[in-house]
Every structure is written in C-alpha cells, then in structure tokens.
Motif scaffolding. Structure first.
Motif, mmCIF file in Angstrom:
data_model
loop_
_atom_site.group_PDB
_atom_site.id
_atom_site.type_symbol
_atom_site.label_atom_id
_atom_site.label_comp_id
_atom_site.label_asym_id
_atom_site.label_seq_id
_atom_site.Cartn_x
_atom_site.Cartn_y
_atom_site.Cartn_z
ATOM 1 N N THR A 55 0.829 -0.978 -0.134
ATOM 2 C CA THR A 55 -0.074 0.326 -0.091
ATOM 3 C C THR A 55 0.868 1.058 -0.217
ATOM 4 N N PRO A 98 -5.738 1.165 -1.124
ATOM 5 C CA PRO A 98 -7.066 -0.228 -0.792
ATOM 6 C C PRO A 98 -5.450 -1.147 -0.951
ATOM 7 N N GLY A 157 -6.921 -2.623 5.191
ATOM 8 C CA GLY A 157 -7.624 -2.110 4.530
ATOM 9 C C GLY A 157 -9.216 -0.641 4.524
ATOM 10 N N ASP A 158 -9.399 0.002 5.192
ATOM 11 C CA ASP A 158 -9.847 1.269 4.952
ATOM 12 C C ASP A 158 -9.855 2.458 5.601
ATOM 13 N N PRO A 204 -7.873 5.739 6.230
ATOM 14 C CA PRO A 204 -8.335 6.599 5.484
ATOM 15 C C PRO A 204 -6.761 7.560 4.379
#
Length: 338
Positions: free
Chosen positions: A287, A325, A318-319, A321
């Motif tokens: 990421t 992703p 995964g979430d 901010p």
C-alpha cells in the motif's frame, strides 16, 4: 562481554526530525550522545560484541504485550533513538527493540568488506544475546536491506515482516548521487553533501502534497550539516558497502504475514519499486501512504505507527483513510499448486 545501562524516563520528548535520526537526542561535543527520553518506565541498553565489533541495542519492555517484540531497523544514518516519538503509539502494544548495528550510530566503525550477510547475522546475534526468540520485523529504507537478509538467513526468528520506503535494487537516483556525495563528504564540503542528500531523500514539491514537507526539509538539512567526522566516515563506508555488495539476494523468504508500504510521492524508492519488492514475497500486501514521500514515517508519524501497530496485531488495514487499498502483487500459491 556486555554492559547493561538503564536510561531514565523524562516526561517531555525532544522532537527532532530527519532521515538520519528522526528523533535522536542532541549531541554534546564530538559524537557523544545525551541520554534520550523514553516512554513511561525505563529503557534498557545493552552493549554487545559481534565478531570483535562493539554495538548497542535499546529495549523498551512491555510487561503485558499484545504481540511479539517489534524490532525497528531504520535507515543507514538513523540510530537506536530514531523511533522515540513513535513509542507512545507502539510501546503499549509490545516490547520495542532498536539497535546501532556495527558500522552505524554510536557503534564501532565497520569496514565495507563486511557485507549485508554480516549485518543480518549481527541482528540474530543481538536477539540471541537479549533472549528474544521471535520478532515482528520492521525495516525502513536501508533497514529493509538488513532486515530482509536477516529474515532470509534466520527465518525462524521472524513472525511478521513490515518494510517501508524500500526496494530490492539500488535506485538509479542513489547510484547517480553516490560519487558526488562521497566526494563532497571526503573533501569536508558538508553543505554541498547536505544539499544533495535533502534532494535525494525528499520529493520535488511539485510532485504532490506532502505533509510537513518544508519543515522536514529544513530539519533534514540541519541534521545532515551537523554530522560529526565519525558520522561522515561511516556514511562514506556505508555507500561503499552498498555499491560493492548490493542490497538484495534472491534467497527464500519466510512465509509470514508481510506488508510493504511507501509514501505515494516517494521518488527515491518509488511505489513501483515497493510493489516489485512485495512481489518477491508471496502473499505480501502493498500500500501507499497518502501525502508522504520517502520520509513517510517522519511526515506521517502517527499514521505510520498506526499502520505498523494494526498489522502487528492482525487488525484490518484495508479501510484506513490515509492509505490506498492494499494490493497483493504476488498471491500466495494454493496448497494444491505449492
């Protein structure tokens, strides 16, 4: 032979930010170091020797850990105090270990003929000496080079892997900059070397929004300018070591949970290079952290600490901010095809 030192706790941490030592303590004449601040409790320092070279590690113990000890291996000119401002988020979770390996920080000078294998083995030596059988491994920038070699040579000691601002090859920018930087350092032109290092490590302001870009650039310039002769000698030898031996060997990597991340505007170890590194480790996540460059763990200190903490305690990432992703550049093969 080793010596144990207890470092007292001081309530207000000193904040200095740079790739050399993101929050290291001020120097007091020569290369002497002022004892650093620690999180609540006490930090333990162990002076060790590996194959004739003295080096020092720092341990911040957690009596009720939620996960395995976290070993933080920083960049080539960082030292064992460079992660202090991350400790308020990480120390509540687990024991933290940082180290000045031979050739770095306040440890003994290490000739360039000693390669990355030697440094990876020194990491294992440290863990054996302090009685730690398994760690969550974090490596940032050059710390990834050493950390990966350590994991390849001592896979039984690694529970999880996290690499940041990293690559499995020398960036072309680095190859181009090393001759000029080394020459400037050898000639004592510290200002010229500092200018070059800041340009190397930080993105162009036009590339995109980077948190605290101007402030970090100023602090980075000041920190590079204040290098001692010992720092300079080690920096030159470090460059020779990397250029001579290279950063990567295609050895097996332990199949443990792995995360690679970098700043979205990293121009030294680009996101694509990070993605390529992740692709060498089946199942690794990749990421990018938004509004950051190569100094992602400095510019977005709390966010990077949160990302590390979540991954080390098996919480979802995964979430978040502040991250893109997660990707899996090289999926783990199924048992049937393995």
């Amino acid at each position: 032979m080793e010596r144990l030192t207890i470092v007292p706790f001081f309530p207000e941490p000193l904040m200095r930010t740079a790739v050399i030592a993101a929050q290291d303590p001020p120097r007091t004449g020569g290369s002497g170091l002022v004892p650093p601040v620690s999180p609540p409790g006490e930090a333990e320092e162990r002076e060790l020797q590996f194959q004739g070279f003295a080096y020092t590690c720092r341990i911040v113990r957690q009596s009720a850990p939620q996960t395995a000890p976290l070993l933080l291996l920083g960049g080539s000119s960082q030292n064992r105090y460079s992660w202090q401002s991350h400790e308020k988020w990480l120390a509540p979770l687990c024991t933290l270990i940082t180290v000045d390996l031979p050739g770095y920080g306040s440890s003994d000078f290490l000739p360039a003929r000693y390669d990355i294998d030697f440094l990876g083995d020194a990491v294992q030596h440290m863990l054996t000496e302090i009685g730690v059988s398994e760690v969550n491994l974090f490596g940032g920038c050059f710390g990834e080079v050493v950390g990966l070699r350590f994991a390849q040579r001592h896979p039984q000691s690694v529970r999880r892997i996290i690499f940041a601002a990293a690559a499995n090859r020398l960036p072309e920018l680095y190859r181009e900059a090393v001759p000029q930087l080394s020459q400037a350092l050898e000639q004592g032109d510290i200002e010229k070397a500092a200018d070059g290092l800041v340009r190397l490590f930080m993105s162009n302001p036009e590339a995109g929004k980077v948190r605290r870009h101007a402030a970090v650039a100023r602090l980075l310039q000041r920190q590079f300018t204040n290098q001692t002769p010992d720092d300079i000698d080690k920096a030159v030898e470090h460059n020779i070591r990397l250029m001579t031996h290279g950063p990567y060997r295609p050895l097996p990597v332990p199949r443990v949970p792995t995360l690679v991340f970098t700043g979205e505007y990293d121009t030294l170890c680009t996101p694509q290079m990070g993605r390529e590194l992740a692709a060498t480790m089946p199942g690794a996540l990749f990421t990018t952290v938004k509004e950051a460059d190569h100094l992602v763990t400095v510019e977005r200190r709390q966010e990077s600490a949160d990302l590390i903490a979540r991954f080390c305690t098996d919480r979802p990432i995964g979430d978040l901010p502040f991250c893109t992703p997660p990707e899996i550049p090289c999926p783990m093969p199924s048992p049937a095809s393995a």
